[in-house]
Design a protein around this motif. Structure first.
Motif, PDB file in Angstrom:
ATOM      1  N   GLN A   1       0.880  -1.156   0.123  1.00 27.96           N
ATOM      2  CA  GLN A   1       0.064  -0.110   0.108  1.00 27.96           C
ATOM      3  C   GLN A   1       0.775   1.166   0.007  1.00 27.96           C
ATOM      4  O   GLN A   1       1.837   1.263   0.816  1.00 27.96           O
ATOM      5  CB  GLN A   1      -0.935   0.097   1.342  1.00 27.96           C
ATOM      6  CG  GLN A   1      -1.944   1.159   1.163  1.00 27.96           C
ATOM      7  CD  GLN A   1      -2.905   1.069   2.492  1.00 27.96           C
ATOM      8  OE1 GLN A   1      -3.383   0.052   2.643  1.00 27.96           O
ATOM      9  NE2 GLN A   1      -3.061   2.210   3.158  1.00 27.96           N
TER      10      GLN A   1
ATOM     11  N   ARG B   1      -4.875  -6.270   0.910  1.00 33.15           N
ATOM     12  CA  ARG B   1      -4.376  -5.794   2.060  1.00 33.15           C
ATOM     13  C   ARG B   1      -2.880  -5.812   2.117  1.00 33.15           C
ATOM     14  O   ARG B   1      -2.215  -6.459   1.075  1.00 33.15           O
ATOM     15  CB  ARG B   1      -4.628  -6.847   3.278  1.00 33.15           C
ATOM     16  CG  ARG B   1      -5.807  -6.912   3.631  1.00 33.15           C
ATOM     17  CD  ARG B   1      -6.191  -7.824   5.136  1.00 33.15           C
ATOM     18  NE  ARG B   1      -5.387  -8.870   5.155  1.00 33.15           N
ATOM     19  CZ  ARG B   1      -5.842 -10.005   4.634  1.00 33.15           C
ATOM     20  NH1 ARG B   1      -6.925 -10.274   4.056  1.00 33.15           N
ATOM     21  NH2 ARG B   1      -4.985 -10.883   4.965  1.00 33.15           N
ATOM     22  N   ASP B   2      -2.233  -4.659   2.770  1.00 31.63           N
ATOM     23  CA  ASP B   2      -1.055  -4.637   2.616  1.00 31.63           C
ATOM     24  C   ASP B   2      -0.013  -5.599   2.855  1.00 31.63           C
ATOM     25  O   ASP B   2      -0.349  -6.249   4.037  1.00 31.63           O
ATOM     26  CB  ASP B   2      -0.529  -3.526   3.721  1.00 31.63           C
ATOM     27  CG  ASP B   2       0.959  -2.794   3.380  1.00 31.63           C
ATOM     28  OD1 ASP B   2       1.556  -2.904   2.447  1.00 31.63           O
ATOM     29  OD2 ASP B   2       1.431  -2.269   4.471  1.00 31.63           O
TER      30      ASP B   2
END
Length: 379
Positions: free
Chosen positions: A304, A338-339
């Motif tokens: 991200q 998601r990261d």
């Protein structure tokens, strides 16, 4: 021995249960608890393109010159030649008023002038022979000048009974009919010089130093879909409005075919030059807490990145900071990321690097679009 055999079977079953059944249950529990798994995503590399800075405004066309045609005198219309949309030259007769009295006045004034002119000629001859005094000849000269002024005044009164076009232009709708009585406040029609049209518009004070006369302006109108008209800035106001913090400009568009009428609403754009910028696909950007971000691929994982978004246009967004040109940016399958999660990469179509990107017509950078409920930005 039978008891020993039963004990061995029991021990073997216990070991199998420990190594197989419990291990399988533990793996299932780990999966249920969200152990990382690969997600298929589509990526598109960030591109370095030429980004044009464009200012947008709106305005209404006005004729280069525009007047209402009114008589110079009172009277009754005895002749009228006005047709809406007709183009007339300078001096074209549009209407005439009754002029019997003015004709008679001019005839009388002309006769008086002729009489005084002849008397002056005789007096000058007699003066040469010293038959009349200088005072007498000066009196005749004065009377001749008065008669000439009266004749010129009568001629002007007669000329005022004819209404002519003061310049070349296009006539409006006729407002007076033949036989109507008019005065100096009666509007017969309008006359517009549509050889070119001007548009007055406003821009914010932040771009005042970037605007100059002669700058190219492109205009579009709903009445001409798919077409644009090119003109130039011809005037920049020297004042900035203290309330709106904007200043006025005037652009001129050529109109040789008389296609653009006065009073038409138009959208304007001013090109302010181009700059190198990094752009990504619009759907790659999410917003969380008012901060835009996206995902890039590093070592097989989605990472991200917070970014600073700039201008937007045609499905692309400028990234001012946070991503470099050439980095793989996730453009599809972004909802489940998601990261740090592992990903299976599918290469998406590249951005069109052969086309110059233009931001929305407006000064300054534009904020990234607001997200919808799914976390995706709205179009």
């Amino acid at each position: 021995m039978f008891v020993t055999l039963l004990a061995g079977l029991a021990l073997g079953g216990y070991v199998y249960y420990q190594q197989t059944i419990l291990a399988s249950d533990e793996s299932a529990n780990q999966a249920a608890q969200g152990a990382p798994r690969s997600i298929a995503v589509e990526v598109t590399p960030a591109e370095s393109l030429k980004l044009s800075s464009v200012l947008e405004a709106v305005g209404t066309t006005r004729a280069l010159r525009s007047i209402n045609i009114v008589p110079h005198a009172e009277g009754r219309i005895v002749e009228i030649d006005i047709a809406a949309g007709r183009e007339v030259e300078t001096g074209t007769v549009l209407a005439r008023l009754d002029d019997e009295i003015e004709q008679a006045t001019l005839t009388e004034a002309q006769a008086t002038l002729d009489e005084k002119t002849a008397a002056l000629a005789r007096s000058e001859t007699l003066f040469q022979s010293k038959t009349v005094s200088r005072a007498a000849i000066d009196q005749v000269r004065s009377e001749t000048a008065i008669a000439r002024a009266a004749q010129e005044r009568a001629q002007r009164w007669l000329d005022d009974r004819v209404i002519r076009a003061p310049f070349t232009g296009v006539l409006g709708i006729k407002a007076i009919d033949l036989g109507a009585r008019v005065d100096t406040d009666s509007v017969l029609t309008s006359l517009d010089d549509l050889s070119a049209v001007e548009i007055e518009f406003s821009l914010p004070e932040t771009v005042y130093g970037q605007i100059r006369e002669g700058q190219t302006v492109t205009a579009t109108a709903a009445a001409f879909p798919g077409r644009s008209f090119t003109g130039t800035v011809v005037a920049v106001d020297s004042r900035i409005d203290q309330t709106s913090r904007a200043f006025k400009l005037r652009a001129r568009l050529p109109n040789e075919k008389r296609e653009l009428p006065a009073g038409m609403f138009m959208r304007l754009s001013l090109a302010m030059g181009a700059r190198d910028a990094v752009v990504v696909m619009e759907e790659a950007i999410l917003v969380q807490g008012g901060t835009p971000y996206l995902f890039v691929i590093e070592n097989g994982r989605a990472v991200q990145r917070r970014i600073t978004a700039g201008a937007r246009r045609d499905g692309m967004v400028e990234v001012v900071s946070g991503v470099a040109a050439g980095e793989a940016v996730v453009s599809r399958g972004i909802q489940s990321l998601r990261d740090g999660i592992p990903v299976d990469v599918l290469v998406g179509p590249p951005l069109d690097a052969g086309e110059e990107v233009q931001p929305p017509l407006g000064a300054g950078r534009q904020p990234a679009p607001s997200p919808d409920r799914s976390g995706r930005q709205s179009s």
